[in-house]
Write a protein that holds these residues in place. Sequence first.
Motif, PDB file in Angstrom:
ATOM      1  N   PHE A 123      -7.692  13.226   7.811  1.00 37.39           N
ATOM      2  CA  PHE A 123      -7.669  12.302   6.860  1.00 37.39           C
ATOM      3  C   PHE A 123      -6.718  12.823   5.756  1.00 37.39           C
ATOM      4  O   PHE A 123      -5.810  11.871   5.604  1.00 37.39           O
ATOM      5  CB  PHE A 123      -9.234  11.727   6.223  1.00 37.39           C
ATOM      6  N   VAL A 124      -6.904  13.872   5.433  1.00 34.82           N
ATOM      7  CA  VAL A 124      -6.032  14.430   4.410  1.00 34.82           C
ATOM      8  C   VAL A 124      -4.620  14.651   4.907  1.00 34.82           C
ATOM      9  O   VAL A 124      -3.655  14.170   4.253  1.00 34.82           O
ATOM     10  CB  VAL A 124      -6.425  15.794   3.728  1.00 34.82           C
ATOM     11  N   ALA A 125      -4.438  15.072   6.059  1.00 32.51           N
ATOM     12  CA  ALA A 125      -3.197  15.140   6.801  1.00 32.51           C
ATOM     13  C   ALA A 125      -2.256  13.956   6.951  1.00 32.51           C
ATOM     14  O   ALA A 125      -1.276  13.769   6.690  1.00 32.51           O
ATOM     15  CB  ALA A 125      -3.133  15.832   8.083  1.00 32.51           C
ATOM     16  N   ILE A 126      -3.142  12.773   7.172  1.00 29.50           N
ATOM     17  CA  ILE A 126      -2.394  11.365   7.690  1.00 29.50           C
ATOM     18  C   ILE A 126      -2.257  10.556   6.457  1.00 29.50           C
ATOM     19  O   ILE A 126      -1.197  10.055   5.989  1.00 29.50           O
ATOM     20  CB  ILE A 126      -3.087  10.879   8.689  1.00 29.50           C
ATOM     21  N   CYS A 127      -3.270  10.583   5.483  1.00 30.04           N
ATOM     22  CA  CYS A 127      -3.324   9.689   4.275  1.00 30.04           C
ATOM     23  C   CYS A 127      -2.669  10.185   3.088  1.00 30.04           C
ATOM     24  O   CYS A 127      -2.365   9.482   2.354  1.00 30.04           O
ATOM     25  CB  CYS A 127      -4.859   9.367   4.107  1.00 30.04           C
ATOM     26  N   HIS A 128      -2.635  11.720   3.061  1.00 33.58           N
ATOM     27  CA  HIS A 128      -2.087  12.313   1.811  1.00 33.58           C
ATOM     28  C   HIS A 128      -1.243  13.693   2.098  1.00 33.58           C
ATOM     29  O   HIS A 128      -1.473  14.530   2.041  1.00 33.58           O
ATOM     30  CB  HIS A 128      -3.297  12.942   0.981  1.00 33.58           C
ATOM     31  N   GLN A 220      -9.717   5.014   7.161  1.00 40.10           N
ATOM     32  CA  GLN A 220      -8.433   4.953   6.417  1.00 40.10           C
ATOM     33  C   GLN A 220      -7.380   5.752   7.310  1.00 40.10           C
ATOM     34  O   GLN A 220      -6.354   5.243   6.851  1.00 40.10           O
ATOM     35  CB  GLN A 220      -8.674   6.320   5.434  1.00 40.10           C
ATOM     36  N   ILE A 221      -7.666   6.423   8.237  1.00 40.56           N
ATOM     37  CA  ILE A 221      -6.497   6.985   9.052  1.00 40.56           C
ATOM     38  C   ILE A 221      -5.802   5.699   9.670  1.00 40.56           C
ATOM     39  O   ILE A 221      -4.633   5.671   9.665  1.00 40.56           O
ATOM     40  CB  ILE A 221      -7.018   8.108  10.063  1.00 40.56           C
ATOM     41  N   ILE A 222      -6.690   4.827  10.467  1.00 37.12           N
ATOM     42  CA  ILE A 222      -6.216   3.564  10.994  1.00 37.12           C
ATOM     43  C   ILE A 222      -5.465   2.739   9.913  1.00 37.12           C
ATOM     44  O   ILE A 222      -4.275   2.277  10.486  1.00 37.12           O
ATOM     45  CB  ILE A 222      -7.157   3.145  11.813  1.00 37.12           C
ATOM     46  N   SER A 223      -6.006   2.622   9.010  1.00 38.10           N
ATOM     47  CA  SER A 223      -5.103   1.842   7.956  1.00 38.10           C
ATOM     48  C   SER A 223      -3.827   2.383   7.736  1.00 38.10           C
ATOM     49  O   SER A 223      -2.917   1.615   7.462  1.00 38.10           O
ATOM     50  CB  SER A 223      -6.071   1.807   6.878  1.00 38.10           C
ATOM     51  N   SER A 224      -3.855   3.622   7.495  1.00 33.66           N
ATOM     52  CA  SER A 224      -2.440   4.434   7.074  1.00 33.66           C
ATOM     53  C   SER A 224      -1.460   4.521   8.054  1.00 33.66           C
ATOM     54  O   SER A 224      -0.204   4.101   7.964  1.00 33.66           O
ATOM     55  CB  SER A 224      -2.711   5.967   6.786  1.00 33.66           C
ATOM     56  N   ILE A 225      -2.118   4.701   9.470  1.00 31.47           N
ATOM     57  CA  ILE A 225      -1.083   4.450  10.560  1.00 31.47           C
ATOM     58  C   ILE A 225      -0.552   3.031  10.753  1.00 31.47           C
ATOM     59  O   ILE A 225       0.659   2.758  11.025  1.00 31.47           O
ATOM     60  CB  ILE A 225      -1.818   5.013  11.751  1.00 31.47           C
ATOM     61  N   LEU A 226      -1.333   2.075  10.490  1.00 32.90           N
ATOM     62  CA  LEU A 226      -0.916   0.666  10.869  1.00 32.90           C
ATOM     63  C   LEU A 226       0.247   0.323   9.695  1.00 32.90           C
ATOM     64  O   LEU A 226       1.177  -0.497  10.132  1.00 32.90           O
ATOM     65  CB  LEU A 226      -1.805  -0.275  10.689  1.00 32.90           C
ATOM     66  N   ARG A 227       0.345   1.187   8.589  1.00 30.36           N
ATOM     67  CA  ARG A 227       1.227   0.740   7.588  1.00 30.36           C
ATOM     68  C   ARG A 227       2.688   1.430   7.980  1.00 30.36           C
ATOM     69  O   ARG A 227       3.520   1.220   7.169  1.00 30.36           O
ATOM     70  CB  ARG A 227       0.744   1.179   6.272  1.00 30.36           C
ATOM     71  N   ILE A 228       2.636   2.398   8.999  1.00 32.03           N
ATOM     72  CA  ILE A 228       3.897   2.968   9.548  1.00 32.03           C
ATOM     73  C   ILE A 228       4.841   2.083  10.131  1.00 32.03           C
ATOM     74  O   ILE A 228       4.474   1.636  10.981  1.00 32.03           O
ATOM     75  CB  ILE A 228       3.785   4.443  10.248  1.00 32.03           C
ATOM     76  N   PRO A 229       6.037   2.232   9.564  1.00 35.30           N
ATOM     77  CA  PRO A 229       6.860   0.919  10.156  1.00 35.30           C
ATOM     78  C   PRO A 229       7.418   1.371  11.579  1.00 35.30           C
ATOM     79  O   PRO A 229       7.532   0.239  12.411  1.00 35.30           O
ATOM     80  CB  PRO A 229       8.123   0.935   9.160  1.00 35.30           C
ATOM     81  N   SER A 230       7.820   2.599  12.042  1.00 30.82           N
ATOM     82  CA  SER A 230       8.137   2.803  13.143  1.00 30.82           C
ATOM     83  C   SER A 230       7.154   3.199  14.232  1.00 30.82           C
ATOM     84  O   SER A 230       6.078   3.507  13.998  1.00 30.82           O
ATOM     85  CB  SER A 230       9.328   4.187  13.134  1.00 30.82           C
ATOM     86  N   ALA A 231       7.443   2.592  15.570  1.00 31.45           N
ATOM     87  CA  ALA A 231       6.628   3.003  16.730  1.00 31.45           C
ATOM     88  C   ALA A 231       6.274   4.142  17.024  1.00 31.45           C
ATOM     89  O   ALA A 231       5.187   4.800  17.139  1.00 31.45           O
ATOM     90  CB  ALA A 231       6.750   2.321  17.907  1.00 31.45           C
ATOM     91  N   ASP A 232       7.521   5.085  16.915  1.00 32.94           N
ATOM     92  CA  ASP A 232       7.180   6.659  17.042  1.00 32.94           C
ATOM     93  C   ASP A 232       6.386   7.483  16.072  1.00 32.94           C
ATOM     94  O   ASP A 232       5.829   8.368  16.186  1.00 32.94           O
ATOM     95  CB  ASP A 232       8.859   7.160  17.157  1.00 32.94           C
ATOM     96  N   GLY A 233       6.676   6.890  14.794  1.00 30.36           N
ATOM     97  CA  GLY A 233       5.853   7.417  13.655  1.00 30.36           C
ATOM     98  C   GLY A 233       4.202   7.040  14.006  1.00 30.36           C
ATOM     99  O   GLY A 233       3.287   8.026  13.702  1.00 30.36           O
TER     100      GLY A 233
END
Length: 312
Positions: A123-128, A220-233
């Motif tokens: 959670f910390v690594a991906i969201c912060h 929270q992790i899934i929410s943050s991942i969905l906001r990443i614009p690129s598919a690779d990201g």
Amino acid sequence: MEPENQTSALEFFLLGFSQDSEKQSFIFGMFLSMYMVTVFGNLLITMAIISDSHLHTPMYFFLSNLSLADICFTSTTIPKMLVNIQTQSISITYAGCITQIYFFLVFGGMDTCILTVMAYDRFVAICHPLHYPVIMNPRLCGLLVLVSWFISLMYSLVQSLLVLRLSFCSKLIIHHFYCELAQALTISCSNTLVNHILLYTVTCLLGFVPFSGILFSYTQIISSILRIPSADGKYKAFSTCGSHLSVVSLFYGTGLGVYFGSRVSPSSLKGLVASVMYTVVTPMLNPFIYSLRNRDIKKALQRLLERTPCVQ
């Protein structure tokens, strides 16, 4: 002193699986193979993490603790079962049963706590990500593991001490391949109300609270991942927690199967199979889940094997 001496001389009988000699030979071979794979796989993961400086990060620090807990968790039940099959015995001493209950609760609790801590780490690594090195510093990582040990040890000690005060009169048959606490309580001729209250209360706390923490983290992790614009990201972010999510699903899925299965039919074959999934199969699969899709672990294992001297 006489009742205490009689209690300490008691033997419990673990019915486990089939008593048929042909089936027992197959069961012995199957469980021995799974146990060896579990110990070797988790030990290899731990050695790779310790020996490779690239893996000296919070995520792999927690993974090494999980691997060690899995080795110990499996070792509390399988060796005794293998010895009983080899000696054609189904008995376990009173002291052996209490000891098995204690260590089973310790390392089962450690698995639960470490999986929760690993979810927080992801959670910390991906969201912060910018604050990750500051938040997940070595001091906090060590403290989280120490707290996990403290919770597991204290709960197991209290539960085992409460079992020690019970008397066991007759029909000391446990329909399992190890001394399962809930079934041990059912064959006691003492008042087990306090034991059952503590068992169900702490089981709910150690089940619901960590699971809620894991669920919140991954929401929270899934929410943050969905906001990443690129598919690779998105793929890179999800790959860092995909293995952990698989282990959590397997651990809690089989754990809940054991819990609800034992409430419906404690001595059923389905309950035994669910327990095997929870106590043996899940710890055995963890090294494969974390190594097959993890490039860092693969490279560390390769370097470890290359450094290992070959016997001519």
